[in-house]
Design a protein around this motif. Structure first.
Motif, PDB file in Angstrom:
ATOM      1  N   ALA A 157       0.879  -1.374   0.130  1.00 24.58           N
ATOM      2  CA  ALA A 157      -0.105   0.015   0.198  1.00 24.58           C
ATOM      3  C   ALA A 157       0.451   1.076   0.088  1.00 24.58           C
ATOM      4  O   ALA A 157       0.589   2.237  -0.414  1.00 24.58           O
ATOM      5  N   GLN A 158       2.113   1.241   0.541  1.00 27.01           N
ATOM      6  CA  GLN A 158       2.879   2.229   0.637  1.00 27.01           C
ATOM      7  C   GLN A 158       3.363   2.587  -0.910  1.00 27.01           C
ATOM      8  O   GLN A 158       3.562   3.466  -1.046  1.00 27.01           O
ATOM      9  N   GLU A 159       3.875   1.499  -1.592  1.00 26.43           N
ATOM     10  CA  GLU A 159       4.736   1.847  -2.359  1.00 26.43           C
ATOM     11  C   GLU A 159       3.495   2.392  -3.448  1.00 26.43           C
ATOM     12  O   GLU A 159       3.538   3.161  -4.351  1.00 26.43           O
ATOM     13  N   ALA A 160       1.963   1.731  -4.217  1.00 32.86           N
ATOM     14  CA  ALA A 160       1.579   2.695  -4.099  1.00 32.86           C
ATOM     15  C   ALA A 160       0.658   4.139  -4.318  1.00 32.86           C
ATOM     16  O   ALA A 160       0.978   4.807  -4.652  1.00 32.86           O
ATOM     17  N   LEU A 161       0.757   4.236  -2.551  1.00 31.90           N
ATOM     18  CA  LEU A 161       0.335   5.528  -2.773  1.00 31.90           C
ATOM     19  C   LEU A 161       2.354   6.591  -2.531  1.00 31.90           C
ATOM     20  O   LEU A 161       1.817   7.232  -3.091  1.00 31.90           O
ATOM     21  N   ARG A 162       2.687   5.928  -2.488  1.00 35.68           N
ATOM     22  CA  ARG A 162       3.850   7.188  -3.401  1.00 35.68           C
ATOM     23  C   ARG A 162       3.980   6.432  -5.281  1.00 35.68           C
ATOM     24  O   ARG A 162       4.141   8.005  -4.931  1.00 35.68           O
ATOM     25  N   ALA A 163       3.494   5.657  -5.205  1.00 35.52           N
ATOM     26  CA  ALA A 163       3.256   5.668  -6.977  1.00 35.52           C
ATOM     27  C   ALA A 163       2.592   7.385  -7.199  1.00 35.52           C
ATOM     28  O   ALA A 163       1.789   7.324  -8.633  1.00 35.52           O
ATOM     29  N   VAL A 164       1.480   7.590  -5.857  1.00 38.81           N
ATOM     30  CA  VAL A 164       0.350   8.777  -6.881  1.00 38.81           C
ATOM     31  C   VAL A 164       1.709  10.468  -6.657  1.00 38.81           C
ATOM     32  O   VAL A 164       2.470  10.161  -6.182  1.00 38.81           O
ATOM     33  N   PRO A 165       0.920   9.981  -8.108  1.00 44.59           N
ATOM     34  CA  PRO A 165       2.184  11.648  -8.716  1.00 44.59           C
ATOM     35  C   PRO A 165       1.653  12.869  -7.167  1.00 44.59           C
ATOM     36  O   PRO A 165       0.783  13.048  -7.150  1.00 44.59           O
ATOM     37  N   LYS A 166       3.485  14.079  -7.288  1.00 45.25           N
ATOM     38  CA  LYS A 166       3.027  14.736  -6.456  1.00 45.25           C
ATOM     39  C   LYS A 166       1.847  15.800  -7.042  1.00 45.25           C
ATOM     40  O   LYS A 166       1.567  16.451  -6.223  1.00 45.25           O
ATOM     41  N   ASN A 167       2.302  15.615  -7.811  1.00 45.32           N
ATOM     42  CA  ASN A 167       1.370  16.977  -8.289  1.00 45.32           C
ATOM     43  C   ASN A 167      -0.349  16.733  -8.583  1.00 45.32           C
ATOM     44  O   ASN A 167      -1.038  17.823  -8.128  1.00 45.32           O
ATOM     45  N   ARG A 168      -0.648  15.866  -8.272  1.00 45.21           N
ATOM     46  CA  ARG A 168      -2.190  15.403  -8.050  1.00 45.21           C
ATOM     47  C   ARG A 168      -2.363  15.864  -6.769  1.00 45.21           C
ATOM     48  O   ARG A 168      -3.833  16.203  -6.008  1.00 45.21           O
ATOM     49  N   ARG A 169      -1.665  15.514  -5.958  1.00 45.06           N
ATOM     50  CA  ARG A 169      -1.939  15.949  -4.066  1.00 45.06           C
ATOM     51  C   ARG A 169      -1.827  17.202  -4.112  1.00 45.06           C
ATOM     52  O   ARG A 169      -2.918  18.027  -3.561  1.00 45.06           O
ATOM     53  N   ASP A 170      -0.514  18.184  -4.955  1.00 41.29           N
ATOM     54  CA  ASP A 170      -0.431  19.917  -5.120  1.00 41.29           C
ATOM     55  C   ASP A 170      -2.025  20.121  -5.626  1.00 41.29           C
ATOM     56  O   ASP A 170      -2.298  21.060  -5.364  1.00 41.29           O
ATOM     57  N   ALA A 171      -2.520  19.644  -6.918  1.00 42.90           N
ATOM     58  CA  ALA A 171      -3.575  20.453  -7.640  1.00 42.90           C
ATOM     59  C   ALA A 171      -5.114  19.903  -6.069  1.00 42.90           C
ATOM     60  O   ALA A 171      -5.633  20.776  -5.957  1.00 42.90           O
ATOM     61  N   SER A 172      -4.551  18.985  -5.154  1.00 43.68           N
ATOM     62  CA  SER A 172      -6.057  19.238  -4.168  1.00 43.68           C
ATOM     63  C   SER A 172      -5.804  19.884  -3.217  1.00 43.68           C
ATOM     64  O   SER A 172      -6.665  21.465  -2.934  1.00 43.68           O
ATOM     65  N   TYR A 173      -4.646  19.822  -2.900  1.00 39.91           N
ATOM     66  CA  TYR A 173      -4.141  21.210  -1.621  1.00 39.91           C
ATOM     67  C   TYR A 173      -4.622  22.487  -2.087  1.00 39.91           C
ATOM     68  O   TYR A 173      -4.843  23.364  -1.352  1.00 39.91           O
ATOM     69  N   ALA A 174      -3.656  22.748  -3.551  1.00 39.04           N
ATOM     70  CA  ALA A 174      -3.784  24.575  -3.848  1.00 39.04           C
ATOM     71  C   ALA A 174      -5.743  24.834  -4.325  1.00 39.04           C
ATOM     72  O   ALA A 174      -6.046  26.109  -4.602  1.00 39.04           O
ATOM     73  N   LEU A 175      -6.536  23.765  -4.389  1.00 39.06           N
ATOM     74  CA  LEU A 175      -8.272  23.981  -4.099  1.00 39.06           C
ATOM     75  C   LEU A 175      -9.097  24.172  -2.369  1.00 39.06           C
ATOM     76  O   LEU A 175      -9.740  24.515  -2.587  1.00 39.06           O
ATOM     77  N   GLY A 176      -7.596  24.105  -1.748  1.00 38.35           N
ATOM     78  CA  GLY A 176      -8.123  24.242   0.126  1.00 38.35           C
ATOM     79  C   GLY A 176      -8.698  22.963   0.485  1.00 38.35           C
ATOM     80  O   GLY A 176      -9.515  23.180   0.991  1.00 38.35           O
ATOM     81  N   ALA A 177      -7.913  21.712  -0.201  1.00 41.18           N
ATOM     82  CA  ALA A 177      -8.717  20.580   0.511  1.00 41.18           C
ATOM     83  C   ALA A 177      -7.118  20.583   1.808  1.00 41.18           C
ATOM     84  O   ALA A 177      -6.514  20.823   2.004  1.00 41.18           O
ATOM     85  N   THR A 178      -7.741  20.197   2.938  1.00 37.81           N
ATOM     86  CA  THR A 178      -7.390  19.417   3.784  1.00 37.81           C
ATOM     87  C   THR A 178      -6.263  17.895   3.531  1.00 37.81           C
ATOM     88  O   THR A 178      -6.858  17.726   2.667  1.00 37.81           O
ATOM     89  N   LYS A 179      -5.674  17.807   4.965  1.00 37.81           N
ATOM     90  CA  LYS A 179      -4.955  17.080   4.346  1.00 37.81           C
ATOM     91  C   LYS A 179      -6.289  15.516   4.545  1.00 37.81           C
ATOM     92  O   LYS A 179      -5.565  14.463   2.954  1.00 37.81           O
ATOM     93  N   TRP A 180      -6.745  15.308   5.068  1.00 38.29           N
ATOM     94  CA  TRP A 180      -7.396  14.240   5.102  1.00 38.29           C
ATOM     95  C   TRP A 180      -8.091  14.394   3.547  1.00 38.29           C
ATOM     96  O   TRP A 180      -9.076  12.807   3.446  1.00 38.29           O
ATOM     97  N   GLN A 181      -8.498  15.242   3.155  1.00 41.23           N
ATOM     98  CA  GLN A 181      -9.336  15.459   2.257  1.00 41.23           C
ATOM     99  C   GLN A 181      -8.950  15.130   0.574  1.00 41.23           C
ATOM    100  O   GLN A 181      -9.425  14.215  -0.363  1.00 41.23           O
ATOM    101  N   THR A 182      -7.435  15.443   1.214  1.00 43.36           N
ATOM    102  CA  THR A 182      -6.722  14.997  -0.226  1.00 43.36           C
ATOM    103  C   THR A 182      -6.432  12.972  -0.159  1.00 43.36           C
ATOM    104  O   THR A 182      -6.271  13.664  -1.335  1.00 43.36           O
ATOM    105  N   VAL A 183      -6.381  13.234   0.659  1.00 47.31           N
ATOM    106  CA  VAL A 183      -5.959  11.640   0.731  1.00 47.31           C
ATOM    107  C   VAL A 183      -7.075  10.764   0.513  1.00 47.31           C
ATOM    108  O   VAL A 183      -7.251  10.017  -0.454  1.00 47.31           O
TER     109      VAL A 183
END
Lengths: 291, 219, 251
Positions: A164-190
């Motif tokens: 699962a860690q491998e799978a999570l790590r494989a999610v591109p960082k820019n997808r997290r950035d996109a979520s955070y940049a819309l004002g998402a919290t950590k849990w919303q992003t995850v």
């Protein structure tokens, strides 16, 4: 250019020969493995095929080979799977999310990380001993289905966490950035961005870990799953058995008839593993298009 | 330091061409005025014939400059270098035309005698040639002080021009027979004065090249 | 005109590395401001301080003041989620979620609690129209956003950022991964959006800065070397370093 330089053709020929030789050697390596496997499966199928019948699913194990079936081991294995799957999924993925997304990179986290990777390689019998000490004796759960489920969950947990860690790590960082940049919290992003992307990888890891678990015998023997169970477990604290244990039991009998039964049990087990692996591949292919 | 060698070489080529044009133009003016002083048709014809060279050089500058704009996408001073080259080239081309016009007057006066020996016109021409030379020099060396100083000389040229005018107006009224020639000589003065204005334009271009601001030196 | 973004004496350190040095900058409302400068000059870093994306980089330390709409965004009572709702961002690589076009746009509004289908429908349509993508995708809203071309994906990302109704839009080299035609479309879009939004863009393409922005800021080694209206900066820069950089003679 005057003429195409054809080089030293002798030299090139020598290089080609060594190239082809190595090609053959690698082919041979692969073939040996596959041939041995084919031979194994071949003998098992020849031994067991005529024992495959509906009776196998409806009869309990018996001292008499012709009446013996796998009803309770099959049901035991399925119960084990059904109970283990959600438990190990929740614990494993939860731990992976914590380690990947929340824990940061402190020295403690790295130590835990190292431990988990090591645990994934620990021999399964050790988990059996652990299960015996903690669940069977320590928590007084006895030789029950629950003890088996908990022990096997422990066994697959490190594998699932790592996958699962491998799978999570494989999610591109820019997808997290996109979520955070819309004002998402950590849990919303995850939960809305990272997990959906990682889910195919996680599911594949979980299924492969579970398919390893259903082939395990050693830890269950350690905690004392019975080898002769002529009833189905009614609740979590009932005794139980699983397919590999029954197969192991039959193999160790002198009678040829039981060896054939064992072979048919192995065929069933192989089919189950095969289906689970196919499912894993299918999930991966179906969703990896979207990643 | 990254240098745009190819680009810089081409920009230098623009400069070289403009220096050439300047030299050409000065010679044309000198020759035209000489031809007028002696009413020498051959010299005058040479001035008229040589003007095509100035035109060709102007076109060459336009070609190089526009190619540089397209391929190098210059900004800031690089862009100004090219814009200024365009402007100076067209100023020099116009100055060449004016020198040619002076030479044409020589051709028109064939068969006549000068109503008076020319003194002020050659003086004015010398002054203007000095201005042209200085304006080109100020451009080549990016010397704004020289550009301003050169522009001030325009006042002296204007002064000379007004003396010439007064002188010729006297001829216009006193002697109707020479009126035609006097008219033409007034025009020559006017041509040379216009050349000086173009020289101040070059000075302005120099200031624009260096500072990015457009001054008015024609005051 | 009152500046919507006011940066004063801003210093930013990554651990011991001094990434931004004494930055003073005002960005007026409803304009396009371009940050230019060589790689590592701090332009992206400054952009990411404006929506606090730098917070996620460990050991980042900030001194000085950044005010947006008069509020100190590094103040203790500021919720970073609320800030980022006001200050949207578009990234270098188009990064749509592996979801439908509709769900991509609705992602932000849903985060902030909008659940009603009709509200979301309206927001999706309006945002896609603002990003000049509506006509191209209105019949395919259920299709995966990843089936779009790179240029369309980037416009989708712009629409997604607009869907939470920000005041400011940050664009971090948003066209550097796109072909010239798609780049042009985004540039046109920026021109239209500037009547409604304040846009701050980082670009490696100086000509893009010249084409699109009203104000250009040149960075070098973490400092603002020059900040001026774009036509002035690209025709008569006052600093020799700016001149060297924009005319391609930077070393």
């Amino acid at each position: 250019m005057e003429r195409l330089n054809l080089g030293d053709s002798k030299r090139i020929n020598r290089r080609r020969i060594s190239d082809q030789t190595l090609h053959m050697i690698f082919l041979a390596c692969t073939s040996i493995g596959i041939l041995v496997l084919m031979a194994l499966i071949g003998t098992i199928v020849m031994d067991g095929i005529h024992r495959l019948s509906p009776d196998l699913f409806t009869n309990y194990p018996s001292r008499i080979a012709d009446r013996a079936g796998l009803k309770s081991p099959i049901v035991g294995t399925i119960y084990l799977l059904l109970l283990m799957a959600p438990l190990s999924f929740i614990l494993g993925v939860g731990a992976a999310i914590f380690l990947e997304e929340y824990a940061g990179r402190s020295r403690w986290v790295r130590l835990i990380q190292l431990n988990i990777s090591t645990l994934a390689g620990v021999p399964s019998i050790i988990y059996g001993i652990l299960g015996l000490a903690i669940f069977v004796r320590g928590m007084n759960l006895g030789r029950s289905l629950l003890s088996g489920v908990l022990t096997m969950t422990l066994l697959v947990l490190p594998i699932i966490i790592v996958a699962a860690q491998e799978a999570l790590r494989a999610v591109p960082k820019n997808r997290r950035d996109a979520s955070y940049a819309l004002g998402a919290t950590k849990w919303q992003t995850v939960s809305k961005s990272v997990l959906p992307s990682a889910m195919p990888g996680i599911m594949t890891g979980v299924i492969l870990a579970l398919s390893r678990a259903i082939g395990e015998t050693a830890p269950l023997i350690m905690i004392g799953a019975l080898t002769y169970v002529a009833f189905l477990p009614e609740n979590l604290l009932d005794s139980f058995t699983v397919m590999p244990i029954q197969i192991f039991n039959w193999i160790s009998r002198p009678s040829e008839a039981f060896h054939e039964l064992a072979a048919s049990g192995i065929i069933l087990l192989l089919i189950m593993l095969f289906i689970m692996n196919i499912a894993a591949v299918w999930i991966r292919n179906k969703y990896s298009k979207n990643i | 330091m990254i240098r745009r060698i190819e680009f810089d070489q081409q920009l230098d080529e623009l400069k070289t061409l403009l220096r050439e044009m300047g030299k050409h133009m000065e010679e044309a003016l000198a020759l035209a005025v000489q031809s007028l002083q002696t009413l020498d048709a051959d010299k005058a014809q040479r001035v008229v014939d040589n003007d095509v060279q100035l035109n060709a050089m102007e076109e060459q500058i336009m070609d190089i400059g526009s190619r540089l704009i397209v391929t190098q996408q210059p900004v800031a001073k690089d862009l100004r270098r090219i814009l200024v080259a365009f402007r100076i080239a067209s100023d020099l081309e116009r100055m060449g035309d004016l020198a040619r016009d002076v030479a044409k007057v020589t051709l028109r006066l064939q068969g006549q005698k000068l109503i008076k020996p020319l003194v002020d016109l050659p003086r004015m021409s010398d002054q203007v040639r000095a201005m042209v030379s200085e304006s080109i020099e100020s451009y080549l060396t990016e010397n704004t002080d020289l550009a301003y100083k050169m522009a001030q000389d325009d006042d002296q040229v204007d002064h000379l021009y007004s003396i010439i005018l007064q002188d010729l107006f006297a001829h216009l009224t006193s002697d109707p027979d020479t009126a035609n020639q006097a008219m033409l000589l007034v025009m020559v003065g006017r041509y040379i004065e216009r050349i000086a204005d173009h020289a101040t334009n070059i000075g302005e271009s120099t200031v624009y090249l260096v500072t990015g601001h457009r001054p008015d030196l024609n005051q | 005109m009152e500046a919507i973004i006011q940066i004063e004496k801003l210093n930013l350190y990554y651990d011991t590395y001094h990434a931004l040095k004494n930055v003073d900058l005002d960005i007026p409302e409803k304009t396009v401001t371009a940050f230019i400068g060589p790689s590592g000059c701090g332009k992206s870093t400054l952009l990411r301080t404006l929506n606090r994306m730098n917070d996620m980089i460990p050991a980042t330390r900030i001194e000085g003041s950044v005010r947006i709409g008069g509020t100190e965004i590094y103040g203790e009572d500021v919720h970073v989620e609320a800030l980022r709702k006001q200050v949207g961002m578009v990234f270098q690589q188009p990064n749509p979620f592996p979801k439908s076009i509709y769900d991509n746009i609705a992602y932000g509004p849903r985060l902030h609690g909008i659940k009603s289908k009709s509200d979301l429908d309206g927001i999706v349509e309006q945002s896609l129209k603002q990003a000049a993508l509506w006509e191209e995708v209105k019949d395919y809203l259920k299709r995966s956003a990843l089936s779009l071309s790179g240029g369309q994906q980037q416009r989708l990302c712009i629409a997604r950022a607009l869907a939470v109704q920000p005041d400011i839009l940050l664009m971090d080299e948003a066209t550097s991964a796109l072909d010239p035609i798609s780049t042009l479309k985004i540039e046109e879009l920026v021109q239209e959006l500037k009547s409604t939004y304040t846009i701050v863009m980082v670009t490696h393409n100086m000509h893009q800065a010249a084409r699109v922005s009203g104000q250009t800021v040149f960075f070098l080694n973490g400092e603002v070397v020059e900040s001026a209206s774009t036509d002035v900066l690209f025709s008569t820069p006052s600093d020799a370093r700016t001149e060297d950089y924009i005319s391609g003679r930077f070393g």
